[in-house]
Design a protein around this motif. Structure first.
Motif, PDB file in Angstrom:
ATOM      1  N   THR A  75      -2.650  -5.569   8.931  1.00 49.06           N
ATOM      2  CA  THR A  75      -1.664  -4.947   8.045  1.00 49.06           C
ATOM      3  C   THR A  75      -2.158  -3.602   7.535  1.00 49.06           C
ATOM      4  OG1 THR A  75      -0.848  -7.137   7.416  1.00 49.06           O
ATOM      5  CG2 THR A  75      -0.290  -5.299   5.959  1.00 49.06           C
ATOM      6  N   ALA A  76      -3.458  -3.509   7.241  1.00 47.58           N
ATOM      7  CA  ALA A  76      -4.024  -2.226   6.814  1.00 47.58           C
ATOM      8  C   ALA A  76      -3.891  -1.184   7.920  1.00 47.58           C
ATOM      9  CB  ALA A  76      -5.484  -2.414   6.425  1.00 47.58           C
ATOM     10  N   VAL A  77      -4.167  -1.580   9.163  1.00 49.31           N
ATOM     11  CA  VAL A  77      -4.018  -0.656  10.296  1.00 49.31           C
ATOM     12  C   VAL A  77      -2.565  -0.230  10.442  1.00 49.31           C
ATOM     13  CG1 VAL A  77      -4.197  -0.475  12.809  1.00 49.31           C
ATOM     14  CG2 VAL A  77      -6.023  -1.597  11.513  1.00 49.31           C
ATOM     15  N   LEU A  78      -1.649  -1.171  10.342  1.00 49.32           N
ATOM     16  CA  LEU A  78      -0.227  -0.852  10.484  1.00 49.32           C
ATOM     17  C   LEU A  78       0.276   0.033   9.359  1.00 49.32           C
ATOM     18  CD1 LEU A  78       0.928  -4.395  11.607  1.00 49.32           C
ATOM     19  CD2 LEU A  78       0.875  -2.335  13.031  1.00 49.32           C
ATOM     20  N   LEU A  79      -0.291  -0.127   8.180  1.00 41.96           N
ATOM     21  CA  LEU A  79       0.082   0.725   7.060  1.00 41.96           C
ATOM     22  C   LEU A  79      -0.317   2.168   7.329  1.00 41.96           C
ATOM     23  CD1 LEU A  79       1.381   0.709   4.283  1.00 41.96           C
ATOM     24  CD2 LEU A  79      -0.825   0.069   3.303  1.00 41.96           C
ATOM     25  N   LEU A  80      -1.498   2.379   7.911  1.00 37.84           N
ATOM     26  CA  LEU A  80      -1.919   3.727   8.292  1.00 37.84           C
ATOM     27  C   LEU A  80      -0.999   4.297   9.365  1.00 37.84           C
ATOM     28  CD1 LEU A  80      -5.788   3.197   8.405  1.00 37.84           C
ATOM     29  CD2 LEU A  80      -4.528   4.564   6.732  1.00 37.84           C
ATOM     30  N   ALA A  81      -0.603   3.458  10.316  1.00 37.17           N
ATOM     31  CA  ALA A  81       0.301   3.917  11.369  1.00 37.17           C
ATOM     32  C   ALA A  81       1.666   4.266  10.796  1.00 37.17           C
ATOM     33  CB  ALA A  81       0.430   2.839  12.443  1.00 37.17           C
ATOM     34  N   GLU A  82       2.152   3.462   9.887  1.00 41.65           N
ATOM     35  CA  GLU A  82       3.449   3.708   9.265  1.00 41.65           C
ATOM     36  C   GLU A  82       3.473   5.037   8.514  1.00 41.65           C
ATOM     37  OE1 GLU A  82       5.958   0.375   7.392  1.00 41.65           O
ATOM     38  OE2 GLU A  82       5.055   1.385   5.681  1.00 41.65           O
ATOM     39  N   ARG A  83       2.335   5.410   7.977  1.00 40.51           N
ATOM     40  CA  ARG A  83       2.233   6.679   7.236  1.00 40.51           C
ATOM     41  C   ARG A  83       2.014   7.878   8.153  1.00 40.51           C
ATOM     42  NH1 ARG A  83      -1.711   4.423   2.326  1.00 40.51           N
ATOM     43  NH2 ARG A  83      -0.091   3.169   1.293  1.00 40.51           N
ATOM     44  N   GLY A  84       1.985   7.634   9.449  1.00 46.05           N
ATOM     45  CA  GLY A  84       1.816   8.724  10.392  1.00 46.05           C
ATOM     46  C   GLY A  84       0.391   9.196  10.564  1.00 46.05           C
ATOM     47  N   GLU A 167     -13.767   0.057  11.665  1.00 37.81           N
ATOM     48  CA  GLU A 167     -14.227   1.420  11.883  1.00 37.81           C
ATOM     49  C   GLU A 167     -13.048   2.369  12.094  1.00 37.81           C
ATOM     50  OE1 GLU A 167     -17.174   4.474  12.243  1.00 37.81           O
ATOM     51  OE2 GLU A 167     -17.012   2.514  11.245  1.00 37.81           O
ATOM     52  N   VAL A 168     -11.989   1.892  12.747  1.00 35.56           N
ATOM     53  CA  VAL A 168     -10.778   2.708  12.878  1.00 35.56           C
ATOM     54  C   VAL A 168     -10.217   3.023  11.494  1.00 35.56           C
ATOM     55  CG1 VAL A 168      -8.376   2.691  13.664  1.00 35.56           C
ATOM     56  CG2 VAL A 168     -10.199   1.903  15.199  1.00 35.56           C
ATOM     57  N   ILE A 169     -10.127   2.017  10.642  1.00 37.28           N
ATOM     58  CA  ILE A 169      -9.624   2.235   9.279  1.00 37.28           C
ATOM     59  C   ILE A 169     -10.496   3.244   8.543  1.00 37.28           C
ATOM     60  CG2 ILE A 169      -9.311   1.120   7.018  1.00 37.28           C
ATOM     61  CD1 ILE A 169      -8.543  -1.456   8.602  1.00 37.28           C
ATOM     62  N   ARG A 170     -11.803   3.112   8.674  1.00 37.16           N
ATOM     63  CA  ARG A 170     -12.724   4.030   7.975  1.00 37.16           C
ATOM     64  C   ARG A 170     -12.579   5.460   8.490  1.00 37.16           C
ATOM     65  NH1 ARG A 170     -17.925   6.219   7.861  1.00 37.16           N
ATOM     66  NH2 ARG A 170     -18.280   5.703  10.062  1.00 37.16           N
ATOM     67  N   ARG A 171     -12.469   5.613   9.802  1.00 36.46           N
ATOM     68  CA  ARG A 171     -12.355   6.956  10.367  1.00 36.46           C
ATOM     69  C   ARG A 171     -11.060   7.639   9.933  1.00 36.46           C
ATOM     70  NH1 ARG A 171     -16.445   8.708  14.202  1.00 36.46           N
ATOM     71  NH2 ARG A 171     -18.036   7.061  14.053  1.00 36.46           N
ATOM     72  N   VAL A 172      -9.994   6.869   9.794  1.00 41.22           N
ATOM     73  CA  VAL A 172      -8.698   7.455   9.449  1.00 41.22           C
ATOM     74  C   VAL A 172      -8.543   7.655   7.945  1.00 41.22           C
ATOM     75  CG1 VAL A 172      -6.188   7.109   9.523  1.00 41.22           C
ATOM     76  CG2 VAL A 172      -7.597   6.525  11.507  1.00 41.22           C
ATOM     77  N   SER A 173      -8.971   6.679   7.158  1.00 39.33           N
ATOM     78  CA  SER A 173      -8.710   6.710   5.714  1.00 39.33           C
ATOM     79  C   SER A 173      -9.873   7.205   4.886  1.00 39.33           C
ATOM     80  CB  SER A 173      -8.332   5.307   5.227  1.00 39.33           C
ATOM     81  OG  SER A 173      -9.461   4.443   5.231  1.00 39.33           O
ATOM     82  N   GLY A 174     -11.087   7.178   5.460  1.00 38.06           N
ATOM     83  CA  GLY A 174     -12.275   7.506   4.683  1.00 38.06           C
ATOM     84  C   GLY A 174     -12.778   6.353   3.843  1.00 38.06           C
ATOM     85  N   LYS A 175     -12.139   5.195   3.940  1.00 37.37           N
ATOM     86  CA  LYS A 175     -12.526   4.013   3.169  1.00 37.37           C
ATOM     87  C   LYS A 175     -12.886   2.874   4.119  1.00 37.37           C
ATOM     88  CE  LYS A 175      -9.421   4.748  -0.820  1.00 37.37           C
ATOM     89  NZ  LYS A 175      -8.618   5.893  -0.346  1.00 37.37           N
ATOM     90  N   ARG A 176     -13.844   2.048   3.712  1.00 38.73           N
ATOM     91  CA  ARG A 176     -14.061   0.798   4.422  1.00 38.73           C
ATOM     92  C   ARG A 176     -12.801  -0.059   4.313  1.00 38.73           C
ATOM     93  NH1 ARG A 176     -19.855  -2.253   3.802  1.00 38.73           N
ATOM     94  NH2 ARG A 176     -21.016  -1.006   5.326  1.00 38.73           N
ATOM     95  N   ALA A 177     -12.665  -1.002   5.254  1.00 40.50           N
ATOM     96  CA  ALA A 177     -11.474  -1.842   5.267  1.00 40.50           C
ATOM     97  C   ALA A 177     -11.268  -2.546   3.929  1.00 40.50           C
ATOM     98  CB  ALA A 177     -11.564  -2.864   6.398  1.00 40.50           C
ATOM     99  N   GLY A 178     -12.337  -3.067   3.338  1.00 36.97           N
ATOM    100  CA  GLY A 178     -12.208  -3.759   2.067  1.00 36.97           C
ATOM    101  C   GLY A 178     -11.745  -2.853   0.943  1.00 36.97           C
ATOM    102  N   GLU A 179     -12.246  -1.635   0.934  1.00 37.38           N
ATOM    103  CA  GLU A 179     -11.822  -0.664  -0.077  1.00 37.38           C
ATOM    104  C   GLU A 179     -10.356  -0.303   0.112  1.00 37.38           C
ATOM    105  OE1 GLU A 179     -16.096   1.678  -0.561  1.00 37.38           O
ATOM    106  OE2 GLU A 179     -14.650   2.325   0.961  1.00 37.38           O
ATOM    107  N   PHE A 180      -9.951  -0.141   1.358  1.00 31.18           N
ATOM    108  CA  PHE A 180      -8.556   0.217   1.637  1.00 31.18           C
ATOM    109  C   PHE A 180      -7.617  -0.921   1.244  1.00 31.18           C
ATOM    110  CE2 PHE A 180      -4.774   0.642   4.267  1.00 31.18           C
ATOM    111  CZ  PHE A 180      -4.464   1.995   4.111  1.00 31.18           C
ATOM    112  N   VAL A 181      -7.979  -2.160   1.613  1.00 30.65           N
ATOM    113  CA  VAL A 181      -7.141  -3.309   1.261  1.00 30.65           C
ATOM    114  C   VAL A 181      -7.003  -3.439  -0.253  1.00 30.65           C
ATOM    115  CG1 VAL A 181      -7.069  -5.836   1.278  1.00 30.65           C
ATOM    116  CG2 VAL A 181      -7.527  -4.588   3.393  1.00 30.65           C
ATOM    117  N   ALA A 182      -8.105  -3.234  -0.972  1.00 28.97           N
ATOM    118  CA  ALA A 182      -8.041  -3.317  -2.435  1.00 28.97           C
ATOM    119  C   ALA A 182      -7.134  -2.243  -3.014  1.00 28.97           C
ATOM    120  CB  ALA A 182      -9.446  -3.198  -3.022  1.00 28.97           C
TER     121      ALA A 182
END
Length: 424
Positions: A75-84, A167-182
């Motif tokens: 869901t975190a990955v899809l949220l990044l995709a949804e935001r373009g 790692e994909v989430i971190r590279r795109v968002s700058g946050k670890r997956a746990g930080e992004f989910v929170a």
């Protein structure tokens, strides 16, 4: 065993099944929560959170939910995709250039989400010192060649799924997956769900007991370090003085019962450290830590494949908001649950089906008949269940601490899900 909480009168059968799990199927401590049409209808808990001292399971008792985590990470990955910010059909190397090594230039993010990347195994043993260094583990995978041509078949990436997508989430968002989910999901929605548990949450988490470990050597809750390469004898206790779950091991759940042969084949493969199944589930080897998956290192590490610590209410609430369109847009979720792969799974040795990170009904994700076309979600090693269903307006989650050696959902969880659907 006293059952606490409440059910809407329409779901009284669910309470009875929950009670029966304690009376006749070896339940130790558990919770079950259901939302229907965005409203709570079931919130039950009972038993003990820690068999060593008898600490009771309370409404807010969290537990590690193993692979139920994968749906949260997806869901975190899809949220990044949804935001373009990310194209799931594009090569992973577009956001993670080092990943292109060893012939992986064409591996896409969708391949990671659907277990088609051919990277279910970390080839070199991960040392304990690296358990909380997700970037280092991801770099190990970036240097590996796929075990099969990506996109030509699928095999469950039990642990590597999380390090790759994390790692994909971190590279795109700058946050670890746990930080992004929170930041983007759990905190805004007030969910009792953590991808990487804070110390106070880890301290009150239920202690897992019984069942096989994620890997080939010892059960998941071993109280002593494993002897490398020494397979566990069938029925080996989870810890000194802690017997494994009662009864015979359940065959992994499916749409139609896979039968004892399929369950036994998977069990043998899990215990075989040289098999693809055992290798996929056994590195990083949590039994190098005292207490295995109960160790604070595992609870706080936030591995994006198995690291969510949540209450049943928090995990069911995640699906409540997902189904209601408050996390992803309805069209995003509708596309994400569309099956991308179905059929024989090279790792699980059962038929499995996946959308973009979400399990769909198959042998590896057993759901009641009424949800065969519409249910999605994820199971967790030992018998955890998390499920959403847009058409029926459902979000539900079952958490417990008396694990079985079920990979695809336990009979206890399935009976509860059946009772919910029968009550609609």
């Amino acid at each position: 065993m006293a059952v606490h909480g409440w059910c809407h009168p329409r779901f009284s059968r669910v309470r009875e099944v929950f009670r029966q799990n304690f009376a006749g199927d070896g339940e130790l401590g558990a919770a079950f929560s259901v939302f229907l049409d965005d409203r709570p209808v079931v919130d039950l808990w009972g038993g003990v959170a820690d068999r060593r001292d008898g600490r009771p399971w309370e409404r807010g008792t969290p537990t590690l939910v193993y692979s139920c985590t994968k749906a949260v990470t997806a869901t975190a990955v899809l949220l990044l995709a949804e935001r373009g910010l990310l194209d799931v059909t594009a090569p992973v190397a577009e956001v993670w250039p080092e990943f292109a090594r060893a012939g992986k230039e064409r591996v896409t993010v969708e391949h990671l989400l659907t277990h088609q990347a051919g990277l279910p195994v970390i080839e070199e043993p991960v040392p304990v010192e690296e358990f909380e260094d997700q970037e280092a583990i991801a770099d190990r995978l970036a240097g590996q060649a796929p075990l099969w041509e990506p996109g030509t078949g699928h095999g469950y990436h039990a642990l590597t799924y999380g390090f790759l997508l994390g790692e994909v989430i971190r590279r795109v968002s700058g946050k670890r997956a746990g930080e992004f989910v929170a930041a983007e999901i759990a905190d805004p929605l007030g969910l009792e769900l953590w991808l990487g548990a804070p110390d106070d949450v880890a301290a009150r988490a239920a202690r897992l007991s019984g069942g096989l470990r994620l890997g080939a050597s010892t059960p998941a809750t071993s109280e002593k370090p494993a002897t490398p390469g020494k397979p566990a004898a069938p029925g080996e206790p989870a810890a000194p003085g802690e017997p494994a779950a009662s009864g015979t091991p359940a065959a992994p759940g499916n749409v139609t019962n896979p039968g004892a042969d399929a369950g036994e084949a998977l069990g043998r493969a899990m215990r075989d450290g040289e098999s693809l199944t055992g290798r996929a589930m056994g590195n990083p080897q949590v039994t190098k830590l005292r207490g295995g998956a109960n160790h604070p290192v595992v609870l706080r590490a936030g591995w994006p494949a198995i690291g969510v610590v949540a209450t049943a209410l928090g995990l069911a609430g995640f699906y409540r908001h997902l189904v209601a369109g408050r996390i992803l847009r309805p069209e995003t979720l509708r596309d994400a649950v569309r099956p991308r792969v179905s059929g024989p799974d090279r790792v699980l040795l059962l038929d499995s089906s996946f959308g973009l990170g979400y399990m769909r009904p198959a042998q590896a994700f057993r759901v009641p008949e009424q949800g065969m076309r519409t249910a999605f979600g994820h199971t967790g090693m030992g018998g955890f269940l998390s499920l959403g269903d847009v058409e029926h307006g459902l979000g539900m989650a079952y958490t417990m601490n008396r694990m079985t050696d079920a990979v695809a959902g336990s009979p206890r969880a399935h009976r509860l899900a059946e009772a919910v659907y029968a009550s609609l």
